[in-house]
Design a protein around this motif. Structure first.
Motif, PDB file in Angstrom:
ATOM      1  N   SER A   1      -4.199   6.644  -0.353  1.00  0.00           N
ATOM      2  CA  SER A   1      -3.412   5.414  -0.384  1.00  0.00           C
ATOM      3  C   SER A   1      -3.875   4.600  -1.583  1.00  0.00           C
ATOM      4  O   SER A   1      -5.042   4.658  -1.985  1.00  0.00           O
ATOM      5  CB  SER A   1      -3.578   4.614   0.907  1.00  0.00           C
ATOM      6  OG  SER A   1      -4.917   4.234   1.086  1.00  0.00           O
ATOM      7  N   LYS A   2      -2.928   3.879  -2.171  1.00  0.00           N
ATOM      8  CA  LYS A   2      -3.290   3.046  -3.315  1.00  0.00           C
ATOM      9  C   LYS A   2      -2.659   1.675  -3.143  1.00  0.00           C
ATOM     10  O   LYS A   2      -1.529   1.539  -2.657  1.00  0.00           O
ATOM     11  CB  LYS A   2      -2.886   3.689  -4.632  1.00  0.00           C
ATOM     12  CG  LYS A   2      -1.408   3.841  -4.859  1.00  0.00           C
ATOM     13  CD  LYS A   2      -1.147   4.487  -6.210  1.00  0.00           C
ATOM     14  CE  LYS A   2       0.337   4.744  -6.402  1.00  0.00           C
ATOM     15  NZ  LYS A   2       0.637   5.362  -7.667  1.00  0.00           N
ATOM     16  N   ALA A   3      -3.436   0.694  -3.561  1.00  0.00           N
ATOM     17  CA  ALA A   3      -2.985  -0.685  -3.477  1.00  0.00           C
ATOM     18  C   ALA A   3      -2.153  -1.013  -4.711  1.00  0.00           C
ATOM     19  O   ALA A   3      -2.535  -0.689  -5.828  1.00  0.00           O
ATOM     20  CB  ALA A   3      -4.179  -1.626  -3.382  1.00  0.00           C
ATOM     21  N   ILE A   4      -1.023  -1.654  -4.469  1.00  0.00           N
ATOM     22  CA  ILE A   4      -0.177  -2.156  -5.543  1.00  0.00           C
ATOM     23  C   ILE A   4      -0.406  -3.666  -5.589  1.00  0.00           C
ATOM     24  O   ILE A   4      -0.174  -4.367  -4.618  1.00  0.00           O
ATOM     25  CB  ILE A   4       1.324  -1.844  -5.294  1.00  0.00           C
ATOM     26  CG1 ILE A   4       1.538  -0.365  -5.012  1.00  0.00           C
ATOM     27  CG2 ILE A   4       2.174  -2.341  -6.453  1.00  0.00           C
ATOM     28  CD1 ILE A   4       1.142   0.572  -6.129  1.00  0.00           C
ATOM     29  N   TYR A   5      -0.898  -4.131  -6.742  1.00  0.00           N
ATOM     30  CA  TYR A   5      -1.243  -5.539  -6.891  1.00  0.00           C
ATOM     31  C   TYR A   5      -0.119  -6.314  -7.551  1.00  0.00           C
ATOM     32  O   TYR A   5       0.658  -5.773  -8.335  1.00  0.00           O
ATOM     33  CB  TYR A   5      -2.503  -5.680  -7.755  1.00  0.00           C
ATOM     34  CG  TYR A   5      -3.742  -5.156  -7.096  1.00  0.00           C
ATOM     35  CD1 TYR A   5      -4.543  -5.983  -6.320  1.00  0.00           C
ATOM     36  CD2 TYR A   5      -4.118  -3.823  -7.252  1.00  0.00           C
ATOM     37  CE1 TYR A   5      -5.696  -5.498  -5.714  1.00  0.00           C
ATOM     38  CE2 TYR A   5      -5.262  -3.334  -6.651  1.00  0.00           C
ATOM     39  CZ  TYR A   5      -6.041  -4.177  -5.888  1.00  0.00           C
ATOM     40  OH  TYR A   5      -7.177  -3.695  -5.291  1.00  0.00           O
ATOM     41  N   LYS A   6      -0.059  -7.603  -7.230  1.00  0.00           N
ATOM     42  CA  LYS A   6       0.855  -8.510  -7.913  1.00  0.00           C
ATOM     43  C   LYS A   6       0.090  -9.785  -8.254  1.00  0.00           C
ATOM     44  O   LYS A   6      -0.917 -10.120  -7.626  1.00  0.00           O
ATOM     45  CB  LYS A   6       2.093  -8.812  -7.081  1.00  0.00           C
ATOM     46  CG  LYS A   6       1.841  -9.685  -5.865  1.00  0.00           C
ATOM     47  CD  LYS A   6       3.141  -9.996  -5.156  1.00  0.00           C
ATOM     48  CE  LYS A   6       2.915 -10.957  -3.997  1.00  0.00           C
ATOM     49  NZ  LYS A   6       4.160 -11.352  -3.361  1.00  0.00           N
ATOM     50  N   ILE A   7       0.568 -10.469  -9.256  1.00  0.00           N
ATOM     51  CA  ILE A   7      -0.063 -11.710  -9.703  1.00  0.00           C
ATOM     52  C   ILE A   7       0.359 -12.843  -8.767  1.00  0.00           C
ATOM     53  O   ILE A   7       1.493 -12.864  -8.280  1.00  0.00           O
ATOM     54  CB  ILE A   7       0.310 -11.998 -11.176  1.00  0.00           C
ATOM     55  CG1 ILE A   7      -0.546 -13.115 -11.757  1.00  0.00           C
ATOM     56  CG2 ILE A   7       1.791 -12.270 -11.328  1.00  0.00           C
ATOM     57  CD1 ILE A   7      -0.430 -13.251 -13.274  1.00  0.00           C
TER      58      ILE A   7
ATOM     59  N   ILE B   1       0.876  -1.173   0.000  1.00  0.00           N
ATOM     60  CA  ILE B   1       0.000   0.000   0.000  1.00  0.00           C
ATOM     61  C   ILE B   1       0.913   1.223   0.000  1.00  0.00           C
ATOM     62  O   ILE B   1       1.777   1.348   0.868  1.00  0.00           O
ATOM     63  CB  ILE B   1      -0.916   0.043   1.247  1.00  0.00           C
ATOM     64  CG1 ILE B   1      -1.769  -1.214   1.358  1.00  0.00           C
ATOM     65  CG2 ILE B   1      -1.756   1.308   1.248  1.00  0.00           C
ATOM     66  CD1 ILE B   1      -2.929  -1.292   0.402  1.00  0.00           C
ATOM     67  N   GLU B   2       0.720   2.084  -0.998  1.00  0.00           N
ATOM     68  CA  GLU B   2       1.507   3.314  -1.075  1.00  0.00           C
ATOM     69  C   GLU B   2       0.638   4.468  -0.609  1.00  0.00           C
ATOM     70  O   GLU B   2      -0.494   4.608  -1.041  1.00  0.00           O
ATOM     71  CB  GLU B   2       1.996   3.559  -2.503  1.00  0.00           C
ATOM     72  CG  GLU B   2       3.031   2.570  -2.963  1.00  0.00           C
ATOM     73  CD  GLU B   2       3.564   2.885  -4.358  1.00  0.00           C
ATOM     74  OE1 GLU B   2       3.137   3.886  -4.978  1.00  0.00           O
ATOM     75  OE2 GLU B   2       4.403   2.097  -4.829  1.00  0.00           O
ATOM     76  N   LYS B   3       1.194   5.299   0.268  1.00  0.00           N
ATOM     77  CA  LYS B   3       0.468   6.458   0.779  1.00  0.00           C
ATOM     78  C   LYS B   3       1.081   7.729   0.205  1.00  0.00           C
ATOM     79  O   LYS B   3       2.289   7.898   0.205  1.00  0.00           O
ATOM     80  CB  LYS B   3       0.504   6.488   2.298  1.00  0.00           C
ATOM     81  CG  LYS B   3      -0.265   5.346   2.924  1.00  0.00           C
ATOM     82  CD  LYS B   3      -0.509   5.585   4.392  1.00  0.00           C
ATOM     83  CE  LYS B   3      -1.242   4.416   4.971  1.00  0.00           C
ATOM     84  NZ  LYS B   3      -2.602   4.666   5.287  1.00  0.00           N
ATOM     85  N   THR B   4       0.201   8.598  -0.270  1.00  0.00           N
ATOM     86  CA  THR B   4       0.591   9.920  -0.753  1.00  0.00           C
ATOM     87  C   THR B   4      -0.355  10.914  -0.109  1.00  0.00           C
ATOM     88  O   THR B   4      -1.513  11.011  -0.498  1.00  0.00           O
ATOM     89  CB  THR B   4       0.473  10.007  -2.297  1.00  0.00           C
ATOM     90  OG1 THR B   4       1.129   8.887  -2.879  1.00  0.00           O
ATOM     91  CG2 THR B   4       1.079  11.281  -2.818  1.00  0.00           C
TER      92      THR B   4
END
Length: 176
Positions: A65-71, A58-61
């Motif tokens: 905040s935005k979720a960073i997804y991975k496979i 999770i990146e916070k600005t």
């Protein structure tokens, strides 16, 4: 197609939904792949529920905040399945709207025919230019392999083929 595209992009690196969406828009992939930009978030949530993707971080600005997804491993298996299926489906899609319209074109005046065909030509020429600029954006975001280059050249030829048909039709109707 959305699932395949999202999983394929996440296979290259973890990304947020917004990053995926912007990459598709900037590279014009949303237009040739038929993916609605808003469908990315829905697809990510659904695939997360199915265990095909997971939140990497999770990146916070500021307050956002935005979720960073991975496979996931299951996502990689689903990606391969979808990829194989996509290669087995017929890739020829005829311009049914245009062909149907041409079947009944005799019901229009010569001026209406020419004006309509010129309008279609202008739209396709604009879309072709967007596709050409899209490949440049894609080149700036990721390495382009030979297959991707061939893919884009084929997309360009599809547009050029339709534009040539329209030019020939316009020339025909101008001469009768």
């Amino acid at each position: 197609m959305t699932r395949l595209m999202v999983l394929g992009l996440l296979k290259t690196k973890p990304m947020s939904g917004y990053e995926i969406q912007q990459l598709l828009i900037k590279s014009q992939a949303d237009s040739w792949a038929g993916i609605l930009p808003g469908s990315i978030y829905h697809a990510l949530k659904k695939m997360q529920t199915e265990g095909l993707v997971e939140i990497n971080s999770i990146e916070k600005t500021g307050n956002r905040s935005k979720a960073i997804y991975k496979i996931t491993t299951d996502g990689e298996m689903e990606f391969v399945k979808l990829l194989v299926e996509s290669l087995q489906v017929s890739s020829v899609h005829l311009p049914s709207n245009l062909y149907t319209g041409l079947s009944f074109i005799q019901h229009l005046s010569k001026d209406e025919i020419i004006q309509s065909l010129q309008g279609q030509q202008a739209i396709l020429e604009e879309q072709l230019e967007k596709q050409r600029s899209g490949i440049e954006i894609k080149r700036n975001h990721m390495p382009m392999d030979d297959v991707t280059e061939l893919l884009f050249q084929n997309v360009f030829r599809q547009y050029e083929l339709q534009i040539d048909l329209l030019k020939n039709l316009i020339r025909y109707y101008n001469n009768i």
